[in-house]
Design an enzyme around this catalytic site. Structure first.
Site: not given
Ligand code: HSE
Length: 359
Positions: A106, A216, A234, A332
């Site tokens: 989600t 995306g 992260k 992706g």
């Molecule tokens: N929005 C994130 C990125 C996707 O652009 O790296 C993965 O967390």
């Protein structure tokens, strides 16, 4: 609850959220089960799906993955299916679906990780493994959720929460076990790296962000990408996992790329360097761990300077090997669905080992 046939295991799975990532997993299931049976020793059977927009459905014998992907369901569309409802009742689905494993995909809530933290907790408490690519519950509640998993004899796996399908957590913890990770620095957001590259090519910031959304890569709210909030989660996950820290997101300093101007980009190029949004953490002499997110001007020869487009990379600073850099896709749909598969493989292998040891 595992259904055993000769030489083959079927994992019954429930998908929580049916956006890009879980839809991509269903796409893979539709075509790759025979290959997985042959090469990995298991197949996946979708017994439930729940989605805020589409509703929910439970089918103990399994839903046809191809139909799920190809049917163009409207709002509440799962209500038309046998065992379906136009409402998404995540709690009931998670607690009662006849699933071995819950796939949580989600939206990411960077504040308190909810409702995903509850989704994971309900699943683990009802004896179901959890795999997730959702950064929220991992950055905010990994310690608690790991303890709940342990108490219930199930697994909580989240490889895709940092670099989508590119292995960093298990690579560092398993393959590099004993190498002693002391810190890391990484390009951990595909959108901002893509945007910086397009700005180097002369595009303005807003147009570059739009391109990343179309491709995306971007979060639902791209502010999280360009202001560093996504990288901050992260950094917390990696610091807590690899450096044994217990950082909270608000303890990591955070600056994004939105203030970089075209002239900053040009000046960097003139000095044989380029701007990268770098997330890093280091273990200090006194054992504490400090994390940060900030744009940095890296000389061209720096290992992270040549990482282009939406690609991610993380350089681990290790005691015994020096610097080890892992690079690959960081976003992706299919790439992130692969992370879920890699988590399921890890669970399958751990179960097989446990069974051998018990025999
Ligand atoms: N929005 C994130 C990125 C996707 O652009 O790296 C993965 O967390």
């Amino acid at each position: 609850m595992l259904h055993r046939r000769i030489h083959m295991t079927t994992y019954n799975i429930a998908l929580i959220g049916f956006g890009g990532v879980n839809r991509a997993l269903a796409e893979l299931i539709a075509t790759k089960n025979p290959l997985w049976e042959r090469d990995l020793g298991f197949r996946l059977n979708i017994v439930a799906v729940s989605d805020l927009y589409l509703g929910s459905v439970i089918s103990p014998n399994g839903l046809d993955a191809k139909t799920l992907v190809e049917a163009n369901f409207a709002k509440g569309g799962f209500g038309q299916l046998s065992g379906g409802s136009a409402e998404a009742d995540n709690e009931t689905i998670i607690k009662t679906a006849p699933a071995d494993l819950i796939v949580e995909a989600t939206f990411t809530n960077p504040k308190d990780g909810e409702p995903a933290v509850s989704h994971c907790r309900w699943a683990l408490q009802s004896g179901k493994h959890v795999v997730t690519t959702n950064k929220g519950p991992v950055a905010i509640a990994a310690q608690e959720l790991k303890a709940v998993a342990h108490a219930n004899g199930v697994h909580f796996e989240y490889e895709g929460s940092v670099m989508s399908g590119t292995p960093v957590i298990r690579m560092a913890e398993r393959t590099l076990a004993g190498a002693e990770v002391k810190g890391f620095e990484g390009i951990l957001n595909g959108t901002s790296n893509f945007v910086l590259g397009r700005m180097e090519g002369g595009l303005d910031f807003a147009t570059a962000v739009k391109e990343a959304q179309i491709l995306g890569y971007a979060e639902a709210d791209p502010t999280a990408d360009v202001e560093g909030f996504d990288v901050r989660l992260k950094v917390v996950i990696l610091a807590n996992e690899l450096l044994g820290a217990s950082l909270k997101p608000e303890e990591v300093t955070c600056k994004g790329i939105s203030k970089l101007s075209p002239s900053d980009i040009e000046n960097a190029a003139a000095a044989n360097s380029r701007w990268k949004l770098v997330g890093s953490a280091v273990r200090n002499e006194d054992g504490t761990v400090t994390g940060s997110v900030s744009p940095k001007q890296l000389p061209f020869e720096h290992p992270l300077a040549g990482v282009n487009g939406a690609t991610n990379a993380v350089s681990l600073n290790t005691e015994l090997l020096g610097s080890v850099t892992i690079t690959g896709p960081g976003a992706g749909r299919i790439e992130t669905a692969y992370a879920l598969l890699s988590d399921i493989i890890a669970i399958h292998n751990a179960q097989a080992t446990a069974k051998r040891e018990a025999a």
